[in-house]
Design an enzyme around this catalytic site. Structure first.
Site: not given
Ligand code: IPE
Ligand code: MG
Length: 218
Positions: A113, A19, A2
């Site tokens: 991962l 973004h 965020d």
């Protein structure tokens, strides 16, 4: 993740620039996570509520997801990351869904991962979808327990969340992994996502490591 919009606003840039910068910080963070021995990482990219944003921003984000998949998936694959989609498939543009499914296929055999991409994700939607699928399977009520329920979630192998990192100073859960965060620890930082660095990620892990987790015990 965020704070992209505020990051851009402070620089008099369009939200899309925030973004973009938010994507740029991903590679160093994933590297740091791998080095630190993190096994599972979930990135909350787009919520079921984010459709409420102006159409132009939603389009920009969808385009960015596609572009990011094209650029980062081969790189992540080389690093041995396994990518998994987490969210409601219905409602996503076909090309975005295809890119995610292609990334899942390509990286399915990796094990260094696990990276879950929460896209068109909502914690409540996930729980409702699980209940629906259980009902469709005709599961008798007396057979339902927590373990059984968890098997109907989008990705039953998502482990319980240890740590939630919340950027941009917001003190709320925002419908993120509601089932899985039951006993999660929180690390909240004022840092906006595009400024979130591997150093601060390590700081969050240290903060987590210093806590005593009692899970309802003493
Ligand atoms: C990114 O940050 C979240 C996404 C949906 C990609 P925001 O766009 O929510 O940034 P702020 O909250 O406006 O700063
Ligand atoms: Mg926001």
């Amino acid at each position: 993740m965020d704070g992209n919009g505020r990051w851009a606003q402070r620089r008099w840039l369009p939200r899309a620039a925030g973004h973009r910068q938010g994507v740029a910080v991903l590679t160093p963070l994933l590297e740091a996570a791998g080095r630190a021995g993190v096994k599972t990482l979930t990135l909350y990219a787009f919520s079921t509520e984010n459709w409420e944003r102006p159409e132009s921003e939603v389009k920009t984000l969808m385009r960015l997801f596609l572009e990011t998949a094209r650029k980062k998936v081969p790189e992540l694959n080389e690093r041995g990351a396994r990518l998994r989609f987490l969210g409601r498939r219905e409602g996503l543009p076909g090309r975005v869904l295809e890119a995610l499914e292609e990334a899942e296929r390509l990286t399915a055999g990796n094990d260094s991962l696990d990276v879950y991409i929460a896209l068109n994700y909502g914690g409540r939607a996930e729980i409702v979808d699980a209940a629906r699928r259980m009902a469709a399977d005709g599961v008798p009520p007396e057979d339902i327990d927590e373990e059984k329920f968890a098997r109907y979630l989008y990705a039953p192998d998502v482990p319980e969340v240890d740590l939630v990192i919340r950027t941009s100073g917001e003190l709320r859960v925002s419908n993120f992994l509601l089932w899985q965060i039951a006993y999660a620890e929180f690390y909240v930082t004022e840092t906006l996502w595009p400024d979130f660095s591997p150093e601060e990620f390590m700081q969050a892990l240290r903060s987590f490591a210093a806590r005593s987790r009692r899970r309802g015990g003493v």
